[in-house]
Design a protein around this motif. Structure first.
Motif, PDB file in Angstrom:
ATOM      1  N   THR A  26       0.868  -1.023  -0.218  1.00 48.78           N
ATOM      2  CA  THR A  26      -0.163   0.162   0.035  1.00 48.78           C
ATOM      3  C   THR A  26       0.856   1.167   0.001  1.00 48.78           C
ATOM      4  O   THR A  26       0.584   2.161  -0.642  1.00 48.78           O
ATOM      5  N   THR A  80       0.918   3.888  -2.928  1.00 49.32           N
ATOM      6  CA  THR A  80       0.470   5.532  -2.647  1.00 49.32           C
ATOM      7  C   THR A  80       1.520   6.347  -3.049  1.00 49.32           C
ATOM      8  O   THR A  80       1.025   7.272  -3.532  1.00 49.32           O
ATOM      9  N   LYS A  81       2.587   6.007  -2.960  1.00 48.22           N
ATOM     10  CA  LYS A  81       4.089   6.929  -3.337  1.00 48.22           C
ATOM     11  C   LYS A  81       3.770   6.977  -4.709  1.00 48.22           C
ATOM     12  O   LYS A  81       4.016   8.181  -5.493  1.00 48.22           O
ATOM     13  N   ILE A 138       0.894   6.863  -6.679  1.00 51.05           N
ATOM     14  CA  ILE A 138       0.044   7.903  -6.927  1.00 51.05           C
ATOM     15  C   ILE A 138       0.422   9.435  -6.956  1.00 51.05           C
ATOM     16  O   ILE A 138       0.083  10.265  -7.815  1.00 51.05           O
ATOM     17  N   SER A 163       8.660   9.000   1.444  1.00 50.88           N
ATOM     18  CA  SER A 163       8.243   7.284   1.366  1.00 50.88           C
ATOM     19  C   SER A 163       9.396   6.754   1.863  1.00 50.88           C
ATOM     20  O   SER A 163       9.304   5.500   2.419  1.00 50.88           O
ATOM     21  N   SER A 223      -5.361   0.829  -2.375  1.00 52.96           N
ATOM     22  CA  SER A 223      -4.777   1.873  -3.305  1.00 52.96           C
ATOM     23  C   SER A 223      -5.825   2.624  -4.325  1.00 52.96           C
ATOM     24  O   SER A 223      -5.749   3.711  -4.464  1.00 52.96           O
ATOM     25  N   LEU A 248      -8.047   4.724  -2.707  1.00 53.83           N
ATOM     26  CA  LEU A 248      -7.366   6.069  -2.240  1.00 53.83           C
ATOM     27  C   LEU A 248      -7.155   7.028  -3.549  1.00 53.83           C
ATOM     28  O   LEU A 248      -7.395   8.221  -3.225  1.00 53.83           O
ATOM     29  N   ALA A 249      -7.031   6.364  -4.477  1.00 52.52           N
ATOM     30  CA  ALA A 249      -6.818   7.071  -5.645  1.00 52.52           C
ATOM     31  C   ALA A 249      -7.945   7.758  -5.970  1.00 52.52           C
ATOM     32  O   ALA A 249      -8.014   8.911  -6.350  1.00 52.52           O
ATOM     33  N   PHE A 278      -5.101   5.201 -11.233  1.00 50.31           N
ATOM     34  CA  PHE A 278      -4.418   4.427 -10.565  1.00 50.31           C
ATOM     35  C   PHE A 278      -3.726   3.362 -11.105  1.00 50.31           C
ATOM     36  O   PHE A 278      -4.202   2.495 -12.062  1.00 50.31           O
TER      37      PHE A 278
END
Length: 847
Positions: free
Chosen positions: A495, A499-500, A502, A720, A793, A796-797, A805
């Protein structure tokens, strides 16, 4: 010891002696239990110590961070009333700062910088660090500039060389290394250049539309800052000025780092949770193996409480020792955080070791160990003496009630501890809910996998394949805990990687020939034609020519701004009332915009009320909608408008976006300046244009978005790295849980393998059975973790970052094979003894 003595009292010394004797016999397994908790405690303690040190340093260095006791600042030349307030307080120093291009005549270089023109002995607290050291004290008198040290290295400049700021050429007095209130991040895009205030007029850069800030610094340690802030803040706000005290600045800075600390605390807490899952699983198998021993004790007259306390003392001892070791490691680890976060801290962090986190680490080790071992320990309470002869699979009603109570206590403790970390009951509830859902999903997949293999695996498969997969639901199997531990660790790391990606993808928007990567600011109307010719001379197209008109809000829905400021019940954010808006006019939408409500107006009809389009965040913060009236003060002229449309704006797009857009036919005659954009394919083309523009138009500033992208990517890489460093605790704890869980069932597996050898199985078959089983567990656990990370993810995106994503392939290529091979290696290490020795010899050793 006689039966009567056992029954008469608890006999505490005897309980500790029995716990110690049993622990010595099982020390290898108990050490693995302890390892599960050590890393989690180390992570929590290191973060707690770091957060505490950070808070203390901010409080102690609050004056040095600002350089003064308090400041008053204004985005424009202070109004007459604001200046009267400023003068009445007798400022000890002042400055004007603005962003501008500077030129290096020595090598024809150009760079966007922030210029600070200072007068007075600022800073009053802390120091200006320069090379040579004397430059900080002498630059005002000698009339030189202090230039960012990194910038000087980049352009190979030395003290004595000159720089050109607008129409001013000034020698470099020294390299600027640090000044109170400045951070490495803030200087990454626009490095700092400090010059004496008296030279500001000679630059000729403070023209109409220039973005500038006036600051006034005060050294008045005896003043009651809280009372001063309460008295002056409303008056200064009404004059578009602001008061900042060193205490309020330190509070804001503290809140900023609290968010980082909360995230790191949660990451550390997850590592601790993983360790506790390992303890629960390992103790569960451990207690299963001790059932007959407990039954024998009860046959000899031991009470329920005594048999329960023997193993509770063992686990408590493990928790205390693990807490002490984890705390010691945490003390060492927290020394790393100042190194990791130095780019984000505007001060040097002094590390002190306080007692509270150390005590918390030991207590947390004890409490978490006991809590998570409680469910398997309850089995000892309900063991019947009859189980010496047979093992009952039934669970009593009392056992079920006790398990429900134990689970409730565990969840309540976890919620309480999370609430203590986050200081927000709703976030704490969401976090615990998310953890429980993740655990539930992983556990559900493990159970479904076992059932699917049991019910649907082909009966005609080879013996080794069939035996290996059927082992997934054998007695004392570790399928559930292994899949949860592997899956959760992989889920966390994956994750973070996704996330990084994105966030980095968002910085790459617009990096094509179709969109601008060079933005030219502050172009005056009389300069437009010549600027365009300069673009053309460098073979660069003008992509956008955007007019900017500055204005302030005069009234909203027929209520004056001053009245809204005084109205505590007004549902309007303060920034709306004090902000100077830079607006534009055009007849079409941009790619980063879309209409949410109302109707887009391209050209204004002369007889209609002016119809504007506003962004959705402005509509929300100003509490206005379609049809509401807003009156603007445009350079002293009042203009009445009505909201005709509300736009959704992608502010993450590093292009020019606006909160307020007018239609064509309204602002063409208003005082304005322009922004021109272009696309430069190479760094050489960008440097050539910047050099020509700065030499011809000193007032013009150029932002190279590629440099911004690089800075953002560098910051995200650092963030990150820190996140991955903390997540490493989770995956490493998961691996230790994995080792402990697999090793705990070692003796059961040895007996099974010996039985297979006795029945005639060859070493190759035993090896294949074990390898296939653990390979399946590793692949399934890591695959499920990555799939869950993909889902989270993606959500989240879509819902947080509002972005497409595209997942990274790193987790697929690194974690799936890496974790699978690790599980395989640990599993195979369990049966080395079986493969090397005869069945009888192995049984004698393990008897």
């Amino acid at each position: 010891m006689s039966t009567s003595k056992l029954k008469s009292k608890l006999n505490i010394p005897w309980l500790f002696k029995m716990a110690w004797r049993d622990a010595k016999a099982s020390r290898v397994r108990l050490l693995l239990f302890m390892a599960s908790i050590i890393l989690g405690i180390a992570a929590v303690v290191s973060i707690q110590l770091f957060s505490q040190n950070l808070t203390e340093n901010i409080q102690k260095q609050s004056k040095s961070l600002m350089g003064a006791d308090y400041t008053i600042d204004s985005d424009q030349l202070p109004t007459e009333r604001a200046q009267a307030i400023i003068d009445s307080l007798k400022p000890d120093a002042s400055e004007v700062n603005f962003v501008s291009m500077i030129a290096f005549p020595k090598n024809d270089g150009t760079k966007l910088v922030r210029v600070r023109g200072l007068i007075g002995d600022f800073p009053f607290y802390g120091i200006i660090e320069t090379q040579p050291v004397s430059a900080a004290a002498n630059y005002q008198k000698s009339g030189g500039a202090l230039v960012d040290a990194t910038l000087m290295l980049q352009y190979k400049m030395n003290p004595g060389d000159s720089i050109k700021i607008g129409e001013l050429t000034i020698p470099i007095a020294g390299a600027l290394q640090a000044i109170p209130g400045n951070t490495a991040i803030s200087t990454s895009v626009a490095p700092l250049v400090i010059i004496p205030y008296r030279y500001i007029d000679e630059t000729e850069l403070l023209q109409f539309g220039s973005r500038k800030e006036y600051q006034f610094f005060y050294k008045q340690p005896e003043v009651d800052l809280e009372a001063l802030e309460k008295r002056l803040e409303p008056m200064l706000e009404a004059e578009d000025a602001d008061l900042d005290t060193h205490t309020s600045t330190s509070r804001r800075l503290g809140r900023r780092y609290e968010n980082v600390g909360s995230f790191l605390n949660l990451t550390a807490f997850i590592a601790l949770l993983l360790g506790c899952v390992g303890i629960a699983s390992s103790v569960n198998i451990y207690i299963k193996e001790k059932i007959k021993a407990i039954a024998v004790l009860k046959c000899m007259g031991a009470s329920r409480k005594q048999s329960f306390l023997i193993f509770l003392i063992q686990i408590a001892g493990i928790g205390i020792v693990g807490g002490v070791i984890g705390t010691a490691i945490g003390v060492g680890l927290q020394e790393l955080f100042p190194l990791l976060l130095k780019e984000f801290l505007p001060f040097d962090l002094t590390i002190n070791i306080s007692v509270q986190p150390l005590i918390m680490g030991v207590i947390l080790g004890l409490v978490m160990s006991v809590l998570f071992a409680l469910l398997p320990l309850l089995r000892t309470w309900y063991v019947s003496p009859l189980e010496v002869l047979r093992v009952s699979a039934s669970t009593s009603a009392g056992s079920k009630k006790a398990r429900i109570v134990a689970i409730a206590v565990i969840i309540l403790f976890l919620y309480g501890f999370t609430f203590w970390l986050l200081k927000d009951w709703l976030f704490a509830l969401a976090f615990i809910g998310g953890v429980l859902v993740t655990f539930g999903v992983l556990a559900g997949i493990a159970i479904l996998s076992m059932k699917a293999v049991k019910n649907y695996f082909p009966k005609g498969a080879r013996f080794t394949t069939r035996q290996s997969l059927l082992n997934l639901f054998r007695p004392n199997n570790q399928t559930l805990v292994l899949l949860v531990a592997i899956g959760l660790g992989t889920f966390l790391i994956s994750t973070l990687y996704f996330t990084k990606d994105i966030l980095l993808d968002k910085t790459e928007l617009g990096q094509s020939s179709e969109s601008a990567n060079l933005i030219t600011l502050d172009v005056q109307p009389a300069q437009i034609d010549e600027v365009v010719k300069t673009f053309e001379a460098n073979n660069l197209p003008v992509i956008d020519n955007i007019p900017l008109v500055t204005m302030r809000i005069h009234s909203i829905k027929n209520v004056l701004v001053n009245a809204l400021r005084a109205d505590s019940t007004a549902q309007i954010r303060g920034w709306i009332l004090n902000h100077e808006f830079r607006t534009t006019y055009r007849d079409e939408l941009m790619a980063s915009e879309e209409i949410m409500e109302g109707e887009w107006v391209a050209t204004q009809n002369k007889n209609d009320l002016v119809q504007i389009s506003i962004s959705d965040n402005l509509a929300q913060d100003a509490n206005v909608g379609i049809g509401d009236s807003i009156v603007f003060n445009v350079q002293g002229v009042l203009m009445q408008t009505v909201v005709k449309s509300i736009r959704k704006v992608d502010w993450a797009n590093l292009q020019l976006n606006f909160s307020i857009v007018f239609p064509k036919g309204v602002l063409e005659d208003a005082p304005q300046f322009n922004v021109l954009t272009t696309y430069a394919a190479t760094e050489k083309a960008s440097a050539g244009l910047q050099r020509d523009l700065v030499s011809k138009f000193p007032n013009v500033s150029i932002i190279d978005l590629r440099q911004v992208y690089t800075v953002v990517e560098d910051i995200l890489d650092k963030v990150s790295w820190i996140i991955n460093f903390m997540a490493f605790f989770s995956i490493l704890t998961g691996i230790i849980v994995l080792i402990g869980s697999v090793r705990t069932s070692k003796y059961q597996r040895i007996k099974e393998s010996v039985l297979l050898r006795t029945l005639g199985a060859k070493n190759k078959q035993i090896l294949s059975i074990t390898a296939l089983e653990y390979l399946f567990l590793g692949v399934l656990g890591s695959l499920v973790g990555i799939l869950l990370a993909l889902i989270s993810s993606f959500l989240l995106a879509i819902f947080v970052f509002k972005e497409a994503f595209v997942p990274s392939l790193i987790p697929f290529f690194i974690f799936i094979p890496g974790i699978s091979l690790l599980v395989l290696g640990i599993g195979l290490s369990n049966i080395r003894e079986v493969l090397k020795s005869s069945p009888l010899e192995v049984l004698r050793k393990t008897a």
